[in-house]
Design an enzyme around this catalytic site. Structure first.
Site, mmCIF file in Angstrom:
data_model
loop_
_atom_site.group_PDB
_atom_site.id
_atom_site.type_symbol
_atom_site.label_atom_id
_atom_site.label_comp_id
_atom_site.label_asym_id
_atom_site.label_seq_id
_atom_site.Cartn_x
_atom_site.Cartn_y
_atom_site.Cartn_z
ATOM 1 C CG ASP A 292 -1.801 1.146 1.355
ATOM 2 O OD1 ASP A 292 -2.631 1.315 0.449
ATOM 3 O OD2 ASP A 292 -1.696 1.914 2.331
ATOM 4 C CD GLU B 210 -2.384 2.520 -3.355
ATOM 5 O OE1 GLU B 210 -3.389 3.223 -3.571
ATOM 6 O OE2 GLU B 210 -1.700 2.659 -2.334
HETATM 7 C C1 GLC Z 1 -4.026 3.568 -0.285
HETATM 8 C C2 GLC Z 1 -5.403 2.983 -0.176
HETATM 9 C C3 GLC Z 1 -6.355 4.020 0.353
HETATM 10 C C4 GLC Z 1 -5.848 4.492 1.699
HETATM 11 C C5 GLC Z 1 -4.376 4.950 1.629
HETATM 12 C C6 GLC Z 1 -3.775 5.133 2.984
HETATM 13 O O1 GLC Z 1 -3.968 4.592 -1.208
HETATM 14 O O2 GLC Z 1 -5.823 2.483 -1.417
HETATM 15 O O3 GLC Z 1 -7.661 3.512 0.452
HETATM 16 O O4 GLC Z 1 -6.638 5.565 2.142
HETATM 17 O O5 GLC Z 1 -3.580 4.007 0.966
HETATM 18 O O6 GLC Z 1 -3.403 3.913 3.566
#
Ligand code: GLC
Length: 621
Positions: free
Chosen positions: A266, A308
């Site tokens: 993430d 991500e």
């Molecule tokens: C990522 C997740 C999102 C979250 C962020 C903070 O972008 O997809 O939903 O708010 O991380 O952890």
């Protein structure tokens, strides 16, 4: 030596062999970042411990996958993401729904964050209070293991989030830091006064400008500021501290040992901070991701790292690393996703074609995850320099898109809401489900059958186009039955301020009972998507590393994507407008057959109805 001992020895040798292969590079990188021999030794000891603890079934899977490193690039790979509680109540519930998942032709499920979190401060589970505990309402670690076992028996891969940029303020470390324990304070970014935070604020952009402005939070009781890039209760971890890196790697390996196949890292670009920078994509981030890749290749090589990186294409691709030193196995095709919705609103495929050309020009071994919608908002990260060359300005265009998808513009049938509208920059992102954005919600409300057919057609066409892209398609759970926005979040005080919950509604299983009934939206959506998914599974040309390119159609509303693999060729034609069009392609290399209707046709001057599409396969011989 009996068979069992032989097998054991083989597996121990395997570990040694992998360690030998990677040790020097891992040590080099670790020393570069931390220069700490004893912490490195500790890391190596623990890697070995996690390897020993890894179940035999997982070790065998590791070996199989090592022998077939392209295992995840096959044309049967199809993902679906969902929240466990929304989808099936809890982990045991998901286990009971595996047949449905298979009916959806899905062989990889992304279980949205399920680790321990405090409901009032959870950010949809992205504020983790304990990396080794499952949220009580969802089950236990044993349930997770049972679920991954059950999935593996059905050849379904399981993906989970590894939220490594921050912990929740309710995490044990944060609690201790808050009490003034220096050892734990050094795992975060603590400041006595605002002088240093104010310097950071000069260069670090904001992630949630409206719902959580600024990058620091004042802790009254602790008398300190703490760095909080996301929500105030999500405290950024300090990866300059090797203790943080080591402990987080142990958490990662712990979770991998529960049978997880895909680890979604993430918010990975954010994990390293330096004053006077944007604190995004710094080179140390790549060192860390590379180390994670090496660690997993030594301990659990069967798992995949999914990064991500919600950024523009030039920032995304480096997270694949290089051929010799790979980092992530897979990344999200985020700009293509945003550009797709731009195309829906403008009926003009030119920017999308250009974007696809960029992605198609990258090495074929890069695997992108393609998607229409996910749990997050759509940020309008488009290629503005190109749009500007046509006289389209960034601010006005974002406003147009947001108005369009809220249903304010004339030709729009979309429904949805803004997210983090920033009055200063005029920027806003967008929330809504695919079905609502395609007009299914509106048509249903207005009981307009003709509008409904048009909306379903657009929704199916978008999926057909998404399946044709290079990479792995991931469905957003509920999209397979055309599920619309859920406005009930407004009544929940823990959710009301975050419009992303609009598209995080519970799966409607009563509607899902209609999947075989062609008189219903669910039945039509499910059947038509299923047909496309079957085709994708049958045709080798959909492997993720096939040649993929775009073809000029001489109609700005019609997109043509070609795919070629080992002698097989297929052309996808997609009409993004509500008018009938002709694709002025001229592929005169033989006869084609439309895989959907079975109709034989020429791939030149193809008439294509409103929001229509074809999968034209070249007939060989
Ligand atoms: C990522 C997740 C999102 C979250 C962020 C903070 O972008 O997809 O939903 O708010 O991380 O952890």
């Amino acid at each position: 030596m009996n068979m069992e001992t032989k097998k054991m020895n083989k597996k121990t040798d395997k570990y040694k062999e992998r360690l030998q292969r990677h040790h020097d590079e891992l040590r080099w990188l670790y020393m570069e970042l931390y220069g700490n021999d004893s912490m490195f030794a500790e890391l190596c000891d623990n890697m070995h411990r996690f390897y020993q603890e890894r179940k035999d079934t997982l070790k065998s899977l590791d070996m199989q996958r090592e022998a077939h490193p392209d295992w995840y690039k096959q044309n049967d790979m199809m993902g679906m993401m969902f929240y466990i509680d929304n989808f099936a109540g809890n982990m045991k519930g998901v286990e009971k729904k595996l047949d449905y998942i298979q009916e959806c032709n899905v062989n990889y499920i992304h279980l949205m964050p399920f680790l321990d979190t405090v409901p009032e401060r959870s950010d949809g589970g992205y504020a983790v209070a304990d990396f080794r505990k499952v949220q009580e309402k969802l089950g236990t670690m044993e349930d997770l293991e049972d679920l991954t076992d059950a999935c593996h028996k059905k050849n379904i891969n399981v993906c989970m989030d590894f939220v490594m940029n921050h912990t929740s303020e309710d995490h044990e470390w944060a609690k201790r830091a808050r009490q003034g324990d220096g050892e734990y304070m050094s795992r975060y970014f603590f400041f006595r006064d605002y002088s240093i935070p104010s310097m950071y604020e000069k260069t670090v952009p904001q992630v949630f400008p409206t719902t959580a402005p600024g990058n620091f939070t004042w802790l009254e009781d602790a008398g300190h500021f703490v760095m909080t890039t996301f929500y105030p209760y999500q405290w950024d971890l300090n990866y300059k501290n090797p203790r943080v890196f080591n402990e987080m790697m142990y958490n990662f390996l712990f979770l991998a040992n529960k049978g997880i196949d895909i680890i979604r890292i993430d918010a990975v670009p954010y994990i390293w901070k330096e004053l006077h920078t944007q604190c995004r994509n710094l080179k140390q981030v790549h060192t860390i991701v590379r180390m994670m890749r090496i660690i997993s290749e030594i301990v659990c090589p069967g798992i995949l790292l999914l990064g991500e990186v919600v950024m523009e294409p030039e920032k995304v691709a480096p997270y694949f690393g290089t051929v010799e030193k790979p980092e992530c196995h897979m990344l999200y095709n985020v700009t293509t996703m945003a550009t797709t919705w731009h195309t829906v609103a403008t009926r003009d495929v030119r920017l999308l074609k250009k974007q696809l050309d960029i992605v198609n020009g990258l090495p074929k071994d890069y695997v992108f995850l393609n998607y229409l919608r996910c749990h997050d908002d759509i940020g309008w990260g488009l290629d503005y320099p190109t749009l500007l060359s046509e006289g389209i300005g960034e601010r006005s265009h974002k406003e147009y898109l947001n108005n369009y998808f809220q249903g304010y513009a004339g030709a729009s049938n979309s429904r949805g809401e803004l997210y983090n509208a920033d009055p200063v920059t005029g920027d806003a992102r967008f929330c809504g489900t695919t079905a609502s954005m395609c007009g299914i919600e509106k048509a249903c409300f207005e009981q307009d059958e003709q509008a409904m057919q048009k909306a379903i057609q657009l929704d199916v066409m978008l999926h057909a186009y998404m399946f044709m892209q290079s990479g792995i398609p991931v469905l957003y759970g509920g999209d397979e039955i055309g599920q619309v926005n859920d406005y009930s979040y407004k009544e929940d005080p823990n959710k009301a301020a975050d419009s992303r919950y609009l598209h995080r509604g519970a799966m409607n299983w009563t509607l899902a009972e209609n999947i075989t009934d062609q008189t219903t939206v669910e039945g039509q959506m499910f059947t038509r998507l299923s047909e496309l998914e079957q085709i994708r599974k049958q045709e080798r040309v959909f492997v993720s590393n096939a040649d993929t390119w775009t073809i000029e159609t001489w109609d700005s509303s019609v997109l043509c994507i070609g795919r070629y693999f080992e002698g097989e060729k297929i052309l996808g034609l997609f009409n993004f407008s509500e008018y009938d069009k002709t694709a002025w392609i001229n592929e005169t290399d033989g006869e084609y057959v439309d895989l959907i209707s079975g109709r034989k046709m020429q791939a030149s001057g193809v008439d294509i109805p409103a929001y229509g599409f074809y999968y034209l396969k070249k007939i060989n011989g």
